[in-house]
Design a protein around this motif. Structure first.
Motif, mmCIF file in Angstrom:
data_model
loop_
_atom_site.group_PDB
_atom_site.id
_atom_site.type_symbol
_atom_site.label_atom_id
_atom_site.label_comp_id
_atom_site.label_asym_id
_atom_site.label_seq_id
_atom_site.Cartn_x
_atom_site.Cartn_y
_atom_site.Cartn_z
ATOM 1 N N VAL A 119 0.974 -1.274 6.690
ATOM 2 C CA VAL A 119 1.976 -2.336 6.847
ATOM 3 C C VAL A 119 1.390 -3.676 6.418
ATOM 4 O O VAL A 119 2.033 -4.465 5.707
ATOM 5 N N ILE A 120 0.144 -3.934 6.826
ATOM 6 C CA ILE A 120 -0.514 -5.177 6.440
ATOM 7 C C ILE A 120 -0.733 -5.213 4.928
ATOM 8 O O ILE A 120 -0.561 -6.251 4.275
ATOM 9 N N GLY A 121 -1.093 -4.053 4.353
ATOM 10 C CA GLY A 121 -1.361 -4.005 2.923
ATOM 11 C C GLY A 121 -0.160 -4.365 2.070
ATOM 12 O O GLY A 121 -0.311 -4.913 0.971
ATOM 13 N N ILE A 122 1.041 -4.070 2.547
ATOM 14 C CA ILE A 122 2.249 -4.365 1.777
ATOM 15 C C ILE A 122 2.464 -5.869 1.627
ATOM 16 O O ILE A 122 3.064 -6.338 0.661
ATOM 17 N N PHE A 123 1.955 -6.665 2.564
ATOM 18 C CA PHE A 123 2.170 -8.111 2.534
ATOM 19 C C PHE A 123 1.309 -8.810 1.479
ATOM 20 O O PHE A 123 1.579 -9.952 1.130
ATOM 21 N N PHE A 124 0.244 -8.147 0.994
ATOM 22 C CA PHE A 124 -0.688 -8.806 0.083
ATOM 23 C C PHE A 124 -0.412 -8.406 -1.359
ATOM 24 O O PHE A 124 -0.148 -7.241 -1.658
ATOM 25 N N GLY A 125 -0.473 -9.375 -2.231
ATOM 26 C CA GLY A 125 -0.264 -9.153 -3.648
ATOM 27 C C GLY A 125 -0.168 -10.462 -4.391
ATOM 28 O O GLY A 125 -0.172 -11.544 -3.796
ATOM 29 N N ALA A 126 -0.085 -10.372 -5.717
ATOM 30 C CA ALA A 126 -0.011 -11.578 -6.537
ATOM 31 C C ALA A 126 1.293 -12.336 -6.307
ATOM 32 O O ALA A 126 1.319 -13.564 -6.303
#
Length: 340
Positions: A17-24
């Motif tokens: 869930v946390i990983g989905i929030f991070f990105g370019a």
């Protein structure tokens, strides 16, 4: 102990869930929720969520879980805490397959063979993972053959055979890359560093049955694998076919690692480091160890991928570099702790 399992399950749920929030791209929580229910505000946001972030998180979790399970199994069947999937020539075999694919499909040699009709018109993006998988399977098959015939299937001899095969296949890979085009060689070198940058959703559908099937088989044979921890002679007195169980477990680890390496490249130290952490939390028995490796290994890979995406503002760090750096520090601390 129940509190520890609860924490591990919570970690395994929260890390993706946390990983989905991070990105370019900057996607606020409200927009992510709308994408989850299929109501993204724009087509671009829908593409980012469903084609980039979600596949990357799912594949990352499966990669970490698979490598951790393979490492834990190899350490148990060889009774060697330094056993790692990559010591059995898997990455070297995959690198050889990738090098051959690069030489045939992405170089002047490949263009010549295609013109003369000797090489089918296959996309390089498909040829690379297929060739890498076949190379990894070839490497582990060679190690198994050596262990079953020349060395009698003993754990320590498997490690020695794996190291020898790994060096031999690496030499062949480097020779082929030397012959190939510099640009094509750079593509293989970057792939061998390990990355989730080009992950697609269908990767997860291929890895999921491999990882789940391997975990279920290892849990099913958990008691027999535990018998190997007592030593070969003691296991034989319990009626265990030591050679058959060891080769079966090695075959499962080969399938796990080969599938992962074929799509994500070489991601080192996960199978070496995570089992040591899990043993401190849940013990050394195979069933608990495997389940713990699934939860911690998957969570670890998702969190490390967040670092790979976020550490530098203008580019992405290959994830294999980060795992190797963390793993080397971990084992230096472990060695120091044993000496004190």
């Amino acid at each position: 102990m129940n509190n520890r399992w609860s924490f591990l399950i919570l970690l395994a749920v929260l890390s993706p869930v946390i990983g989905i929030f991070f990105g370019a791209a900057d996607l606020p929580p409200k927009e992510l929720y709308q994408c989850v229910v299929g109501q993204c505000s724009t087509q671009i946001n829908s593409l980012i969520f469903w084609e980039i972030r979600l596949p990357r998180v799912l594949v990352g979790f499966l990669v970490g879980a698979g490598l951790a399970v393979a490492g834990a199994t190899l350490q148990n069947i060889t009774r060697n805490g330094l056993a790692d999937p990559y010591l059995f020539g898997v990455v070297s075999g995959a690198g050889l397959g990738a090098s051959i694919a690069t030489l045939l499909f992405d170089s002047q040699i490949g263009e010549t063979l295609t013109i003369f009709g000797m090489l089918p018109d296959v996309s390089f993006s498909i040829a690379l993972p297929v060739a890498a998988f076949l190379g990894a399977v070839f490497a582990v098959t060679l190690v198994q053959a050596l262990a079953a015939t020349s060395f009698g299937g003993r754990g320590e001899h498997m490690l020695l055979a794996g190291v020898a095969v790994s060096f031999m296949l690496s030499a062949l890979s480097h020779f082929l890359l030397f012959l190939g085009d510099p640009f094509a060689a750079n593509k293989v070198i970057f792939w061998l560093m390990g990355s989730l940058a080009r992950t697609e959703l269908w990767y997860a559908w291929i890895m999921l049955p491999v990882v789940m099937g391997s975990v279920l088989l290892l849990i099913l044979f958990g008691r027999r694998l535990d018998a190997l921890l007592l030593g070969d002679e003691n296991a034989k007195t319990l009626g265990i076919n030591v050679t058959a169980i060891r080769l079966m477990a090695l075959g499962i680890c080969a399938a796990l690692t080969a599938c992962i390496v074929a799509y994500c490249g070489g991601i080192g130290f996960v199978g070496l480091m995570i089992p040591h952490i899990v043993r401190r939390w849940v013990g050394v028995t195979s069933r608990a160890l495997i389940l713990g490796c699934v939860l911690i290994g998957g969570s670890f890979m998702v969190l490390v991928d967040i670092i790979a995406r976020s550490a530098l503002s203008d580019q992405e760090i290959p994830i294999g570099i980060i795992t190797s750096a963390i793993g080397s520090v971990f084992f230096l601390l472990a060695i120091r702790q044993r000496q004190t």
